[in-house]
Design an enzyme around this catalytic site. Structure first.
Site, PDB file in Angstrom:
ATOM      1  N   LYS A  79      18.182  76.958   0.376  1.00 31.80           N
ATOM      2  CA  LYS A  79      16.943  76.535   1.032  1.00 31.80           C
ATOM      3  C   LYS A  79      16.163  75.669   0.068  1.00 31.80           C
ATOM      4  O   LYS A  79      16.521  75.549  -1.118  1.00 31.80           O
ATOM      5  CB  LYS A  79      16.108  77.709   1.511  1.00 31.80           C
ATOM      6  CG  LYS A  79      15.456  78.519   0.415  1.00 31.80           C
ATOM      7  CD  LYS A  79      14.507  79.559   1.022  1.00 31.80           C
ATOM      8  CE  LYS A  79      13.817  80.368  -0.044  1.00 31.80           C
ATOM      9  NZ  LYS A  79      12.877  81.354   0.511  1.00 31.80           N
ATOM     10  N   ARG A 112      14.197  85.886  13.062  1.00 28.69           N
ATOM     11  CA  ARG A 112      14.263  84.544  12.452  1.00 28.69           C
ATOM     12  C   ARG A 112      15.659  83.944  12.631  1.00 28.69           C
ATOM     13  O   ARG A 112      15.824  82.797  13.045  1.00 28.69           O
ATOM     14  CB  ARG A 112      13.927  84.703  10.976  1.00 28.69           C
ATOM     15  CG  ARG A 112      13.594  83.449  10.219  1.00 28.69           C
ATOM     16  CD  ARG A 112      12.954  83.834   8.884  1.00 28.69           C
ATOM     17  NE  ARG A 112      12.842  82.734   7.960  1.00 28.69           N
ATOM     18  CZ  ARG A 112      11.930  81.764   8.056  1.00 28.69           C
ATOM     19  NH1 ARG A 112      11.069  81.774   9.048  1.00 28.69           N
ATOM     20  NH2 ARG A 112      11.885  80.800   7.165  1.00 28.69           N
ATOM     21  N   LYS A 164      11.930  95.639   8.808  1.00 26.69           N
ATOM     22  CA  LYS A 164      12.424  94.538   7.978  1.00 26.69           C
ATOM     23  C   LYS A 164      13.564  93.803   8.675  1.00 26.69           C
ATOM     24  O   LYS A 164      13.619  92.571   8.719  1.00 26.69           O
ATOM     25  CB  LYS A 164      12.874  95.080   6.619  1.00 26.69           C
ATOM     26  CG  LYS A 164      13.471  93.981   5.734  1.00 26.69           C
ATOM     27  CD  LYS A 164      14.865  94.302   5.347  1.00 26.69           C
ATOM     28  CE  LYS A 164      15.597  93.165   4.698  1.00 26.69           C
ATOM     29  NZ  LYS A 164      15.112  92.710   3.412  1.00 26.69           N
ATOM     30  N   THR A 189      23.494  96.175  -1.533  1.00 27.17           N
ATOM     31  CA  THR A 189      24.090  96.700  -0.288  1.00 27.17           C
ATOM     32  C   THR A 189      24.689  95.513   0.467  1.00 27.17           C
ATOM     33  O   THR A 189      24.274  95.200   1.579  1.00 27.17           O
ATOM     34  CB  THR A 189      23.018  97.387   0.587  1.00 27.17           C
ATOM     35  OG1 THR A 189      21.920  96.459   0.723  1.00 27.17           O
ATOM     36  CG2 THR A 189      22.534  98.674  -0.040  1.00 27.17           C
ATOM     37  N   CYS A 219      19.495  87.379   2.603  1.00 24.73           N
ATOM     38  CA  CYS A 219      18.981  88.259   3.661  1.00 24.73           C
ATOM     39  C   CYS A 219      19.539  87.935   5.033  1.00 24.73           C
ATOM     40  O   CYS A 219      20.317  88.697   5.597  1.00 24.73           O
ATOM     41  CB  CYS A 219      17.456  88.161   3.691  1.00 24.73           C
ATOM     42  SG  CYS A 219      16.718  88.387   2.096  1.00 24.73           S
TER      43      CYS A 219
HETATM   44  N1  NAI Z   1      17.845  89.018  -3.525  1.00 24.59           N
HETATM   45  C1  NAI Z   1      16.897  89.002  -2.621  1.00 24.59           C
HETATM   46  O1  NAI Z   1      16.164  88.034  -2.444  1.00 24.59           O
HETATM   47  C2  NAI Z   1      16.690  90.198  -1.739  1.00 24.59           C
HETATM   48  C3  NAI Z   1      17.471  91.349  -1.899  1.00 24.59           C
HETATM   49  N2  NAI Z   1      17.206  92.427  -1.107  1.00 24.59           N
HETATM   50  C4  NAI Z   1      17.975  93.669  -1.245  1.00 24.59           C
HETATM   51  O2  NAI Z   1      17.739  94.238  -2.556  1.00 24.59           O
HETATM   52  C5  NAI Z   1      18.884  94.970  -2.965  1.00 24.59           C
HETATM   53  C6  NAI Z   1      19.274  94.500  -4.348  1.00 24.59           C
HETATM   54  O3  NAI Z   1      19.641  93.164  -4.212  1.00 24.59           O
HETATM   55  P1  NAI Z   1      19.547  92.171  -5.468  1.00 24.59           P
HETATM   56  O4  NAI Z   1      18.504  92.616  -6.416  1.00 24.59           O
HETATM   57  O5  NAI Z   1      19.485  90.799  -4.911  1.00 24.59           O
HETATM   58  O6  NAI Z   1      20.989  92.414  -6.135  1.00 24.59           O
HETATM   59  P2  NAI Z   1      21.487  91.908  -7.571  1.00 24.59           P
HETATM   60  O7  NAI Z   1      22.957  91.776  -7.444  1.00 24.59           O
HETATM   61  O8  NAI Z   1      20.655  90.750  -8.009  1.00 24.59           O
HETATM   62  O9  NAI Z   1      21.125  93.140  -8.538  1.00 24.59           O
HETATM   63  C7  NAI Z   1      21.678  94.407  -8.328  1.00 24.59           C
HETATM   64  C8  NAI Z   1      21.697  95.142  -9.662  1.00 24.59           C
HETATM   65  O10 NAI Z   1      22.122  96.493  -9.415  1.00 24.59           O
HETATM   66  C9  NAI Z   1      23.028  96.866 -10.423  1.00 24.59           C
HETATM   67  N3  NAI Z   1      23.840  97.969  -9.909  1.00 24.59           N
HETATM   68  C10 NAI Z   1      24.905  97.895  -9.096  1.00 24.59           C
HETATM   69  N4  NAI Z   1      25.367  99.133  -8.844  1.00 24.59           N
HETATM   70  C11 NAI Z   1      24.560  99.996  -9.507  1.00 24.59           C
HETATM   71  C12 NAI Z   1      24.516 101.416  -9.651  1.00 24.59           C
HETATM   72  N5  NAI Z   1      25.420 102.202  -9.036  1.00 24.59           N
HETATM   73  N6  NAI Z   1      23.536 101.959 -10.423  1.00 24.59           N
HETATM   74  C13 NAI Z   1      22.613 101.176 -11.035  1.00 24.59           C
HETATM   75  N7  NAI Z   1      22.607  99.833 -10.942  1.00 24.59           N
HETATM   76  C14 NAI Z   1      23.576  99.256 -10.191  1.00 24.59           C
HETATM   77  C15 NAI Z   1      23.819  95.599 -10.733  1.00 24.59           C
HETATM   78  O11 NAI Z   1      24.410  95.690 -12.015  1.00 24.59           O
HETATM   79  C16 NAI Z   1      22.717  94.544 -10.649  1.00 24.59           C
HETATM   80  O12 NAI Z   1      22.101  94.351 -11.902  1.00 24.59           O
HETATM   81  C17 NAI Z   1      19.967  94.715  -1.901  1.00 24.59           C
HETATM   82  O13 NAI Z   1      19.990  95.794  -1.001  1.00 24.59           O
HETATM   83  C18 NAI Z   1      19.462  93.460  -1.180  1.00 24.59           C
HETATM   84  O14 NAI Z   1      19.896  93.412   0.171  1.00 24.59           O
HETATM   85  C19 NAI Z   1      16.222  92.420  -0.144  1.00 24.59           C
HETATM   86  C20 NAI Z   1      15.475  91.290   0.030  1.00 24.59           C
HETATM   87  C21 NAI Z   1      15.634  90.115  -0.713  1.00 24.59           C
HETATM   88  C1  SAJ Z   2      13.220  89.905   2.047  1.00 19.44           C
HETATM   89  C2  SAJ Z   2      13.599  88.860   2.982  1.00 19.44           C
HETATM   90  O1  SAJ Z   2      14.445  89.080   3.796  1.00 19.44           O
HETATM   91  N1  SAJ Z   2      12.935  87.674   2.883  1.00 19.44           N
HETATM   92  C3  SAJ Z   2      13.390  86.584   3.685  1.00 19.44           C
HETATM   93  C4  SAJ Z   2      13.335  85.377   2.821  1.00 19.44           C
HETATM   94  O2  SAJ Z   2      14.007  84.426   3.547  1.00 19.44           O
HETATM   95  P1  SAJ Z   2      15.072  83.508   2.831  1.00 19.44           P
HETATM   96  O3  SAJ Z   2      14.723  83.338   1.410  1.00 19.44           O
HETATM   97  O4  SAJ Z   2      16.402  84.073   3.161  1.00 19.44           O
HETATM   98  O5  SAJ Z   2      14.810  82.119   3.487  1.00 19.44           O
HETATM   99  P2  SAJ Z   2      14.488  81.715   4.960  1.00 19.44           P
HETATM  100  O6  SAJ Z   2      13.318  80.815   4.869  1.00 19.44           O
HETATM  101  O7  SAJ Z   2      14.432  82.843   5.890  1.00 19.44           O
HETATM  102  O8  SAJ Z   2      15.807  80.824   5.286  1.00 19.44           O
HETATM  103  C5  SAJ Z   2      17.060  81.431   5.359  1.00 19.44           C
HETATM  104  C6  SAJ Z   2      18.035  80.319   5.703  1.00 19.44           C
HETATM  105  O9  SAJ Z   2      17.735  79.800   6.997  1.00 19.44           O
HETATM  106  C7  SAJ Z   2      17.537  78.394   6.928  1.00 19.44           C
HETATM  107  N2  SAJ Z   2      16.486  78.048   7.886  1.00 19.44           N
HETATM  108  C8  SAJ Z   2      15.256  78.617   7.762  1.00 19.44           C
HETATM  109  C9  SAJ Z   2      14.303  78.334   8.695  1.00 19.44           C
HETATM  110  C10 SAJ Z   2      14.595  77.468   9.766  1.00 19.44           C
HETATM  111  O10 SAJ Z   2      13.763  77.158  10.626  1.00 19.44           O
HETATM  112  N3  SAJ Z   2      15.839  76.916   9.848  1.00 19.44           N
HETATM  113  C11 SAJ Z   2      16.800  77.193   8.928  1.00 19.44           C
HETATM  114  O11 SAJ Z   2      17.915  76.681   9.024  1.00 19.44           O
HETATM  115  C12 SAJ Z   2      17.157  78.116   5.500  1.00 19.44           C
HETATM  116  O12 SAJ Z   2      17.510  76.804   5.124  1.00 19.44           O
HETATM  117  C13 SAJ Z   2      17.977  79.145   4.742  1.00 19.44           C
HETATM  118  O13 SAJ Z   2      19.285  78.670   4.533  1.00 19.44           O
HETATM  119  O14 SAJ Z   2      12.021  84.903   2.594  1.00 19.44           O
HETATM  120  C14 SAJ Z   2      11.377  84.486   3.799  1.00 19.44           C
HETATM  121  C15 SAJ Z   2      10.017  83.951   3.455  1.00 19.44           C
HETATM  122  O15 SAJ Z   2       9.217  84.718   2.931  1.00 19.44           O
HETATM  123  O16 SAJ Z   2       9.792  82.781   3.766  1.00 19.44           O
HETATM  124  C16 SAJ Z   2      11.224  85.730   4.648  1.00 19.44           C
HETATM  125  O17 SAJ Z   2      10.647  85.368   5.895  1.00 19.44           O
HETATM  126  C17 SAJ Z   2      12.555  86.376   4.932  1.00 19.44           C
HETATM  127  O18 SAJ Z   2      12.242  87.639   5.517  1.00 19.44           O
END
Ligand code: NAI
Ligand code: SAJ
Length: 451
Positions: A340, A229, A222, A100, A276
């Site tokens: 990060k 943050r 969420k 998304t 995120c």
């Molecule tokens: N990557 C992260 O650390 C985080 C991601 N999210 C959320 O999780 C969701 C998924 O993100 P990611 O896994 O990172 O994306 P991604 O890009 O890594 O994986 C998405 C997968 O969905 C597949 N896909 C796309 N359209 C599709 C469809 N119509 N039907 C079935 N499969 C389809 C793609 O081929 C791909 O393999 C997003 O909404 C994202 O905001 C939330 C928190 C953390």
């Molecule tokens: C599902 C999801 O949204 N998980 C988030 C994820 O955070 P993320 O991996 O995006 O990293 P982050 O620690 O929030 O940092 C995001 C960005 O912000 C920057 N950052 C972070 C903390 C800070 O004090 N200053 C700063 O500049 C980081 O370098 C990075 O570029 O993981 C974080 C965690 O678990 O630490 C979590 O708090 C967040 O909610």
């Protein structure tokens, strides 16, 4: 709906789960359901990915994931295909983990999740529950996704099927490690649907499973934690830019403020990256527009954070000017490309933005990141080693606070550089008293000085 039946098959592990989207979130999620004892139909539209997964191959850099993939494929607890019709018809719970993304004009793109909702509706039969883990705004499930499913299926939510949100809170790089640690939020279309899904997650995770009243509330939880943050990081970035001008060391200020019991430290840097935080605000902004409200603080915080790569570029220009050099044709050592510390992930990385600006100004860049050794990224290739990236360098710029950068032997490395030793420390990781004498140093919120 026959909730008792669903709760029985959850308990007996006879429940079958379909997971749509097998990426950074969907694959770990699918594997954890399988590891928890459920039969899983993994669905994706990427046929190459499906074939790789069948061969137990994944390029997702999550420690522990390959081993679980290997075990679950061998035990036949998980299958991979693009046969969404079969998966929907033969699963009791359908989990959505598709992208998304926020588009270039800062608007959430729900094409994929609407596509999946359409497919689910088309083949849905009564007594199933849909779980959305994808990041969406607080109103998306109730006002967009549920109506699509009801329209396509001619079924009624709560009467015939359930829907709930369990927004992903994974920390990239620690998804497997955090699976049993980070609490999950569950919000169902009815209280009993929510309670049922709480029971399901309790079967596959030891972490707290916390129920809220609706899917929208779960998504708001969420987004609130992440935007909290982002806004606090923006505040520290604003302080950093101000204190730099006032000649006050922001790192010292944060350390001092942290002695107050209710101060929650956040840290300035080159910008906010990752999948995120840079995106989450725009889900809320979109919903706010629907009710004629302008979330000023959330919007301006995004602008402050998005401007930080430009701030780092200005620091580099000023540092080079201080030693009589200009950025054009200077050689810049760039330490870190990940968004990060201690992860291999350049999703919306501020470091990549700074590199782009440096190249636009015709500087020569020599990049080192231990997580991307010798790799080609866009139009540059990461060095094979740290030392090579220092060769004939005019300025060293730290863009990621990887642990590997904390104890570099600058007394030796500085001898490879060209002229005065210049460091721009955008993560403020160094103690100036421990850097070589005569180093030209500045940080984000730490004024330019000769040590
Ligand atoms: N990557 C992260 O650390 C985080 C991601 N999210 C959320 O999780 C969701 C998924 O993100 P990611 O896994 O990172 O994306 P991604 O890009 O890594 O994986 C998405 C997968 O969905 C597949 N896909 C796309 N359209 C599709 C469809 N119509 N039907 C079935 N499969 C389809 C793609 O081929 C791909 O393999 C997003 O909404 C994202 O905001 C939330 C928190 C953390
Ligand atoms: C599902 C999801 O949204 N998980 C988030 C994820 O955070 P993320 O991996 O995006 O990293 P982050 O620690 O929030 O940092 C995001 C960005 O912000 C920057 N950052 C972070 C903390 C800070 O004090 N200053 C700063 O500049 C980081 O370098 C990075 O570029 O993981 C974080 C965690 O678990 O630490 C979590 O708090 C967040 O909610």
């Amino acid at each position: 709906m026959n909730i008792e039946y669903l709760e029985d098959i959850i308990e007996s592990k006879k429940l079958t789960v379909a997971v749509f989207g097998l990426g950074r979130i969907g694959l770990p999620t699918a594997l954890m359901y399988a590891k928890g004892g459920y039969q899983v139909n993994g669905i994706d539209i990427n046929l190459e990915l499906i074939e790789d997964l069948k061969l137990k191959k994944t390029f997702i850099d999550e420690p522990g994931l390959p081993e679980i993939l290997n075990d679950m494929v061998d035990s036949k607890k998980i299958t991979f295909s693009d046969n969404f019709e079969f998966a929907i018809k033969n699963s009791d719970v359908i989990v959505i983990c598709v992208p998304t993304p926020v588009s270039i004009n800062k608007v959430p793109n729900y094409v994929a999740i609407k596509d999946v909702a359409q497919k689910i509706g088309k083949f849905l039969s009564p007594n199933k529950i849909i779980i959305n883990e994808s990041s969406v705004s607080p109103t998306t499930i109730e006002t967009i996704i549920t109506p699509i499913i009801e329209h396509e299926s001619h079924l009624k939510v709560n009467d015939d099927f359930g829907i709930c949100s369990c927004p992903e809170r994974a920390d990239p790089g620690k998804i497997v490690e955090n699976w049993n640690k980070v609490a999950r939020i569950v919000g169902g279309s009815s209280d009993e649907i929510g309670k049922t899904i709480v029971k399901l997650y309790q079967q596959i995770s030891l972490a707290q499973i916390y129920q809220v009243s609706t899917p929208g509330t779960a998504n708001a939880v969420k987004l609130t934690e992440n935007i909290f943050r982002d806004v606090n990081i923006a505040l520290m970035n604003e302080f950093a830019v101000l204190y730099e001008r006032l000649g006050i060391d922001v790192k010292e200020v944060i350390e001092g403020s942290s002695t107050k019991y209710n101060f929650q430290p956040h840290y300035p840097g080159p910008g906010v990256g990752g999948p995120c935080l840079p995106a989450n605000s725009y889900y809320i902004i979109q919903d706010a527009e629907k009710v004629d409200y302008i979330p000023f603080l959330i919007r301006v915080s995004r602008e402050i954070n998005d401007r930080m790569p430009q701030n780092v570029l200005e620091l580099i220009i000023n540092a080079l000017n201080y030693v009589g050099k200009s950025l054009k044709n200077s050689t810049i050592t760039v330490l870190g490309v990940s968004y990060k510390a201690n992860v291999r992930d350049i999703q919306i990385s501020p470091a990549m933005k700074v590199i782009e600006y440096l190249q636009m100004k015709e500087a020569r860049i020599q990049v080192w990141d231990p997580y991307y050794k010798s790799e080609k990224i866009g139009n540059f290739t990461v060095s094979d080693n740290l030392s090579d990236s220092f060769e004939n360098s005019d300025c060293v710029v730290i863009l990621t606070d990887h642990k590997e950068f904390f104890n570099l032997n600058f007394d030796s490395l500085k001898n490879q550089t060209n002229g005065e030793f210049v460091i721009v420390d955008s993560r403020n990781i160094y103690d100036c008293n421990k850097l070589p004498k005569d180093t030209i140093y500045c940080g984000v919120g730490r004024k330019l000085q000769k040590l």
